[in-house]
Design a protein around this motif. Structure first.
Motif, short mmCIF file in Angstrom:
data_model
loop_
_atom_site.label_atom_id
_atom_site.label_comp_id
_atom_site.label_asym_id
_atom_site.label_seq_id
_atom_site.Cartn_x
_atom_site.Cartn_y
_atom_site.Cartn_z
N GLU A 111 6.96 15.11 -7.28
CA GLU A 111 5.78 14.64 -8.00
C GLU A 111 6.04 13.30 -8.69
O GLU A 111 5.17 12.44 -8.76
N ARG A 117 4.36 6.01 -6.13
CA ARG A 117 3.78 5.51 -4.87
C ARG A 117 2.27 5.31 -4.97
O ARG A 117 1.69 4.56 -4.19
N THR A 118 1.61 5.98 -5.92
CA THR A 118 0.16 5.79 -6.07
C THR A 118 -0.17 4.47 -6.74
O THR A 118 -1.34 4.10 -6.82
N LYS A 119 0.82 3.75 -7.23
CA LYS A 119 0.58 2.50 -7.94
C LYS A 119 0.40 1.31 -6.99
O LYS A 119 0.21 0.18 -7.44
N GLU A 171 1.21 5.73 -17.30
CA GLU A 171 -0.09 5.27 -16.81
C GLU A 171 -0.33 3.78 -17.03
O GLU A 171 -1.04 3.13 -16.27
N ASP A 222 5.94 10.57 -6.07
CA ASP A 222 4.60 10.28 -5.60
C ASP A 222 3.75 9.56 -6.65
O ASP A 222 2.85 8.80 -6.30
N VAL A 223 4.02 9.79 -7.94
CA VAL A 223 3.31 9.07 -8.99
C VAL A 223 3.53 7.58 -8.82
O VAL A 223 2.59 6.77 -8.88
N GLU A 276 -0.55 7.90 7.23
CA GLU A 276 -0.94 7.02 6.14
C GLU A 276 -0.82 5.55 6.57
O GLU A 276 -0.04 5.21 7.45
N SER A 288 -2.01 0.13 -1.11
CA SER A 288 -1.86 1.07 0.01
C SER A 288 -0.53 1.79 -0.23
O SER A 288 0.21 1.45 -1.14
N THR A 289 -0.25 2.78 0.58
CA THR A 289 0.98 3.55 0.36
C THR A 289 2.19 2.65 0.50
O THR A 289 2.41 2.05 1.56
#
Length: 741
Positions: free
Chosen positions: A420, A426-428, A399, A423-424, A249, A431-432
């Motif tokens: 999970e 980290r999607t914000k 969200e 990772d939620v 990544e 880039s990672t």
């Protein structure tokens, strides 16, 4: 092989062993498929040449034992129609080692088959009647020595984890049916053939035969070793793939900036960093400056300075134009982090405010209990980038939370979160983001390798200056009831010296446990004694003890207040703030204060019913005292009698403050599945045979094999069976256990 058919292990049980038995297997043991039952491995094996000592069987548990019939009588029942068959069995021909009474209602077959002298294996739940141990309607399998040939007589008898409705012999019979009809061609072995050859492992079909129907004990042990390695390989390959995927990544590099916030913060510190903090800080700095995401676990004893290390990493990211998010498991902990980080930063954390540094940043707190205006302001600060640090609970995952440029995610007390949730967050990021996971629960190396294998591990071992030692004592009220008033007199002594006291209880009120508190940390062999004690004595609750302490002469005139998870969030925050200010002398709390709470003036902790907590939890709790340079004292109060198995836990905690030693002891005393699976993730334990402490060398070998396999074939195209095992073994729910400490 017909690709339209499911693999053999995925076949529904009712297609192989019949509907009624399969229905009972699913209802009482949670076994649904051929694979579920084949992986329901024997707990142990009985050798037919040995008779089980009846004197050692535990009360109120499902047991399986071998015994010989001493007497068999049938009589009509008085109160209802039918007959009772009463059988007495013994584990010695003259009965000197113990007798067990068996009762069968309308047991025609038992009367006919269990003749005097007959030897059989019995399974059932041990009860008591008129002061005698008893099994009611047990299942049994005849083991008449004359009925089997010599070779059969030497075969070990597998004993399975069973239930009152599905006994061990029933499970053995069902497994036998599977093994007789199993379609070998439709079974694929997860262990690659080169490794099988190297280790001289039997193939998968032969391994199932040997573990469930071994000819000798040696054969059984060899099969168990093979399946232990298989578990380790599947786990380590899953982790190796996760590491490899993460390494590919892209992340935004966040190099240090000379003269930035980090340098100015370091210059303002009134103390010197420990060697460990300095060294780990350099590692983090180098990884943050890279263009692949950092993935690191930072572990250390309670009070070792992990938050300071994390804050310095956050400041480097802010200097490089990014933001940092700190995810905490509770509002109390999130608020404590907010208070401590803003205090450490001083003017540097009040950018844009009148008393703030004009070049400083801002710290925002986002929790579910914030009022509308506070929440709107925190969301705006995060989205605009005005807040370089955003601290929060699960509310951060919603969200409508967005960041201008999220560069670093810090997760505190990782075992409280699933993969999970991590990772939620980290999607914000665009880039990672880089990832730093913190835990104050010390983890032995093998467990870190098994549970956190996708993270690099850093360990803080030194305690900063100013941390005083904690003395821990067991207060056994069963044999020394006169100690109870002395406990509260001891609390008064601390208060009179200007200090404060924590009192921890296992539940909130008469019937309420603290959400997330595990009150069932007993091992199975303790369960009967624990239930018996629970019937005799109610556990201490926060509400009742708070009321009681206001009547104790030693605490007359002192302020006693409750704190627990069901309080209104504002009341909870105000209570904690009052305790921080010194307005409360004695805080009676549940485990809500287990992690992160920092009140330097608190010097004594009293843990009521301490036997109801695990070793790691007790170690965490006592870390709340001794934080302000004052010697800390922890009293472990128990009503258990001497010799009870749970007393061993308490003695272990009192004997050492070495968290790693205690963590290893914890693994030895508790069922390992509780730590690596069931209790932490909410499902059945994923580990069947593998034991992280005992199987260190095997795990290391599997890890090396896994790394080599993934390096050679990242998608495991040449190893489809191993890939399928990972998908089956680590489904989305089970995979969360990889993140549990």
């Amino acid at each position: 092989m017909d690709s339209r058919l499911p693999e053999e292990l995925d076949y529904p049980l009712d297609r192989r062993i019949g509907k009624s038995t399969a229905k009972a297997m699913e209802k009482y043991l949670g076994l649904k498929t051929v694979g579920d039952l084949l992986h329901h491995f024997p707990r142990r094996y009985l050798e037919r040449g040995e008779l089980t000592p009846i004197a050692d069987i535990p009360f109120d548990e499902d047991v399986t034992l071998i015994a010989r019939v001493q007497s068999n009588n049938r009589r009509q029942m008085r109160a209802r129609k039918g007959s009772l068959v009463e059988v007495v069995v013994t584990d010695d021909t003259d009965g000197s080692l113990g007798q067990l009474h068996l009762t069968f209602f309308n047991g025609f077959n038992a009367f006919k088959e269990l003749t005097v002298g007959t030897r059989a294996m019995f399974s059932g739940k041990v009860g008591a009647y008129k002061g005698q141990l008893q099994l009611t309607n047990p299942s049994y399998a005849l083991l008449d020595d004359d009925a089997v040939d010599e070779e059969e007589a030497k075969r070990p008898i597998p004993v399975y984890r069973a239930s009152a409705k599905v006994a061990s012999p029933t499970i053995a019979k069902s497994v036998g049916m599977l093994l007789d009809v199993i379609q070998a061609a439709r079974l694929r072995d997860p262990i690659p053939e080169p490794i099988r050859r190297r280790e001289r492992f039997p193939d998968i079909v032969e391994a199932y035969q040997r573990i469930h129907r071994p000819a000798t004990m040696e054969e059984a042990y060899a099969a168990r070793h093979r399946f232990r390695y298989q578990e380790a390989l599947v786990l380590q390959t899953a982790l190796a793939r996760r590491r490899a995927f993460t390494a590919e990544e892209e992340a935004t590099a966040r190099p240090g900036v000379a003269g930035g916030l980090l340098d100015r913060f370091d210059a303002s510190l009134p103390f010197t960093l420990t060697n460990g903090q300095t060294e780990i800080g350099r590692d983090l700095s180098a990884e943050l400056a890279g263009d692949h995401p950092m993935n690191r676990l930072l572990q250390g004893e309670v009070g070792s300075g992990k938050t300071l290390v994390a804050l310095r990493a956050m400041l480097q990211v802010i200097d490089a134009g990014g933001q940092a998010a700190l995810l905490a498991p509770t509002e109390v902990l999130a608020s404590q982090h907010y208070e401590s980080i803003t205090a450490m930063l001083g003017p540097l954390g009040r950018g844009g405010q009148l008393d703030g540094d004009p070049d400083g940043t801002r710290v925002a707190l986002l929790t579910g209990s914030l009022n509308t205006a506070g929440r709107r302001a925190a969301l705006l600060d995060a989205a605009s980038g005005a807040a370089g640090i955003v601290i929060g609970t699960h509310a951060l995952l919603s969200e409508n939370v967005s960041f201008a440029d999220l560069g670093l995610v810090v997760v505190d007390e990782q075992h409280r979160f699933g993969v999970e949730q991590r990772d939620v967050l980290r999607t914000k990021g665009h880039s990672t983001p880089h990832l730093l996971v913190m835990t104050a629960t010390p983890i032995p190396r093998t467990v870190a390798m098994t549970v956190f294998g996708d993270l690099e591990v850093s360990t803080l071992t030194e305690l900063p200056a100013g941390r005083a030692p904690i003395s821990t004592f067991v207060s056994p009220l069963a044999e020394k009831p006169q100690w109870e008033p002395r406990i509260w007199a001891r609390a008064r002594e601390e208060i009179d010296a200007g200090r404060q006291v924590y009192v921890v209880c296992p539940k909130i009120g008469a019937k309420e446990a603290e959400p997330g508190t595990d009150l069932a940390l007993f091992d199975r062999e303790e369960a009967a004694a624990g239930r018996e004690r629970a019937q005799r004595q109610e556990l201490t609750s926060v509400t009742e003890l708070t009321e009681y302490l206001t009547t104790v002469p030693a605490l007359e005139g002192k302020v006693v207040a409750p704190l627990h998870g069901r309080l209104d969030p504002n009341d909870k925050h105000e209570t904690m703030a009052a305790f921080n200010r010194g307005d409360i002398d004695v805080l009676v709390s549940t485990t809500v204060i287990e992690v992160g709470v920092d009140v330097p003036n608190a010097s004594l902790m009293v843990i009521m019913d301490a036997d109801r907590f695990g070793i790691s939890q007790l170690h965490q709790l006592r870390g709340r005292v001794g934080r302000g340079g004052l010697p800390g004292t922890c009293l472990l109060v128990t009503q258990l009698e001497p010799g009870h198995p749970s007393r061993e836990r308490l003695e272990a905690v009192a004997a050492t403050t070495d968290g790693f030693e205690l963590s290893r002891k914890d693994l030895e005393l508790r069922r390992e599945g509780d730590i690596l699976g069931a209790s932490q993730s909410g499902g059945r334990s994923t580990l069947k045979l593998l034991r992280a402490v005992q199987d260190e060398k095997l795990i290391e070998k599997a890890r090396a094999d896994a790394v080599a396999l993934v390096a050679e074939d990242p998608d495991l195209r040449d190893y489809p069976a191993l890939n399928e095992a990972i998908e089956t073994y680590l489904d989305p729910e089970a995979e969360a256990f990889l993140e549990r400490g």
